[in-house]
Design an enzyme around this catalytic site. Structure first.
Site, PDB file in Angstrom:
ATOM      1  N   LYS A  41       0.575  -1.736   0.022  1.00  0.00           N
ATOM      2  CA  LYS A  41      -0.080  -0.418   0.339  1.00  0.00           C
ATOM      3  C   LYS A  41       0.820   1.396   0.219  1.00  0.00           C
ATOM      4  CE  LYS A  41      -4.493  -1.162   1.979  1.00  0.00           C
ATOM      5  NZ  LYS A  41      -5.373  -0.668   3.301  1.00  0.00           N
TER       6      LYS A  41
ATOM      7  N   GLY B 261     -24.637  -4.774   3.830  1.00  0.00           N
ATOM      8  CA  GLY B 261     -22.846  -5.662   3.686  1.00  0.00           C
ATOM      9  C   GLY B 261     -21.597  -5.007   4.318  1.00  0.00           C
TER      10      GLY B 261
ATOM     11  N   CYS C 133     -18.628  -2.921   8.158  1.00  0.00           N
ATOM     12  CA  CYS C 133     -18.721  -1.918   8.851  1.00  0.00           C
ATOM     13  C   CYS C 133     -20.134  -2.421   9.812  1.00  0.00           C
ATOM     14  CB  CYS C 133     -19.013  -0.664   8.921  1.00  0.00           C
ATOM     15  SG  CYS C 133     -17.820   0.334   8.549  1.00  0.00           S
TER      16      CYS C 133
END
Ligand code: NAD
Length: 453
Positions: A35, A278, A281
């Protein structure tokens, strides 16, 4: 201010880039090296409208690190935005938060003042634990630094995360010490007063009212986040429950939703019937709320029911396919959309994946399309020989027995129903998000099944 953001995921990256845009110096740290590598080249590892552009626009005020190091000592404010995934018992895992806090605390400098901001969604009491961990770490190293801790839950929505960061409807801060609240007021002042130049890709909405800063105690701030997410989840489950009854009695849930949503006490948001909720969270936060209740032997039947209805929605979609095709073994079913909602490449807990997995269990051959989440889906589903990924929805439909629309990407609304009807072998369309007009679909020659209509 000098800000360190720990965790450059959906929350940390978008919040941090917005903070850099309004003039703060922001250092990101993430343990995921790939990342950080990507971010250093000016590219975002996640799909979020406007994010690539904003990363490049603010390159002067941002730095990206893959390790927690000395540079942290010069910060004013440390924002913790690492993940808090569910443990097997449903509780939120706070290990990553605690590890990050301890490592950061080891870098603090004698005589300096810092504010730790807990942005991750964490169970009640975590802010107290964070304060204690920092205190003990400093004591162990004989470092005398002044540290404040504040809870600052995040309400951004994936797919419009930057818009939500620049133009929030409220900012919640929970802290014991007024100095912590002052630090956060300074941090967020440009957003509270809307004094920044709006980035070209994220223009300021017309008629925007200034967001209030809600200051409270840390426990209430922690609870606000869970209570908000659970409420949104149960609003969707409520309309889904009504949708099931609409199917029985012959009512149209889309009409019902419009009819009730215009009541300001109810509101139109989160009233779309479909395959259910979905994402990273709602499932985990409702589960964590139940786990917190059960610590006290306190039942939460409304939240439990919201989860139950949500799971039933996936089963209902499979039942519709079974109604239309009978046995699914050996059938080919195309799934339109894999992301948990449109506008994101996030497939965590996506309803589409549950449908895909159930279809595979039932012996169906699955085809899947998504405009941007295919790469992520390949990583979790790609090993199964019974699944094929398509870049083109028409190609996917060719010769399939049925289609299930699982994510309401705007591009699907524009699909030619006639073309789908001509290419689908079975002509069955299960519209899991009520995207199409049932009459139009039928007129095009499709066997159409929506949700609650
Ligand atoms: P994410 O998985 O996208 O990002 C978390 C990042 O933290 C990852 O990149 C991971 O590599 C990094 N990380 C983990 N441990 C680390 C460590 N010790 N040091 C540095 N980096 C570390 O998660 P997210 O979706 O951004 O969510 C973060 C938190 O915010 C969670 O608590 C979540 O519940 C909450 N939240 C998420 C959303 C959302 O829409 N995604 C919205 C509101 C709140």
């Amino acid at each position: 201010m000098r800000v360190v953001v720990v965790g450059a995921g959906y929350v940390g990256l978008t919040t941090g880039v917005a903070l850099a845009h309004v003039g703060h110096k922001v250092q990101f740290v993430d343990t995921n090296q790939s990342k950080i590598k990507l971010l250093r080249t000016g590219k975002s590892p996640i799909h979020e409208p406007g994010l690539d552009e904003l990363i490049n626009l603010n390159a002067q005020r941002t730095e990206f690190y893959s390790y927690i190091g000395e540079y942290i000592g010069a910060a004013d404010l440390i924002m913790i935005a690492v993940g808090t995934p569910p443990k097997t018992n449903g509780e939120a895992e706070t290990r990553f938060v605690e590890e990050a806090v301890t490592e950061v605390a080891q870098q603090l400098r004698d005589g300096s003042t810092y504010t730790f901001v807990v942005k991750s969604t964490v169970p009640i009491g975590t802010n107290r634990r964070v304060a204690e961990l920092v205190r003990r770490t400093l004591q162990g190293q004989d470092i005398d630094a002044k540290v404040y801790v504040a809870s600052n839950p995040e309400f951004l929505r994936e797919g419009s995360a930057l818009k939500d960061a620049f133009y929030p409807d409220r900012i919640v801060v929970g802290a014991e010490d007024p100095a912590a609240i002052d630090a956060l007021r300074r941090l967020y002042r440009p957003f509270l007063e809307q004094t920044f130049d709006a980035p070209p890709a994220i223009p300021r909405p017309e008629g925007l009212s200034l967001p209030p800063l809600i200051t409270t105690d840390p426990t209430s701030a922690e609870m606000i986040k869970y209570a908000a997410n659970a409420f949104l989840a149960l609003k969707i489950s409520y309309i889904n429950e009504i949708a099931g009854l609409c199917e029985k009695v012959g009512a149209d849930v889309v009409e019902v939703s419009r009819g009730i949503g215009l009541d300001p006490r109810i509101g139109p948001g989160f009233l779309n019937a479909g395959l259910g909720w979905g994402g990273s969270c709602f499932p985990k936060d409702t589960l964590a709320l139940l786990a917190m209740g059960s610590e006290f032997g306190y039942e939460m039947p409304i939240v439990e029911a919201a989860r139950k209805v949500n799971i039933r929605q996936r089963t209902r979609a499979i039942e519709k396919l079974q109604q239309g095709l009978k046995a699914l073994r050996g059938r080919t079913v195309g799934v339109l959309g894999l992301a948990f909602k449109p506008g994101t490449d996030d497939i965590r807990e996506a309803p589409a994946l549950d449908v895909v997995r159930r279809l595979l269990e039932l012996g169906a051959h699955v085809r899947a399309h998504d405009p941007i989440a295919l790469d992520n889906a390949r990583k979790v589903l790609g090993d199964d020989l019974d699944i094929e990924f398509f870049d083109d929805p028409y190609e996917m439909a060719e010769g399939a027995d049925a289609l299930v629309l699982a994510t309401e990407w705007p591009m699907y609304k524009k699909l030619s129903l006639k073309r789908l009807a001509d290419t689908l072998r079975g002509g069955l369309l299960v519209d899991g998000r009520n995207v199409f007009d049932p009459e139009e679909a039928k007129a095009a020659g499709l066997r159409y099944m929506g949700v609650g209509r």
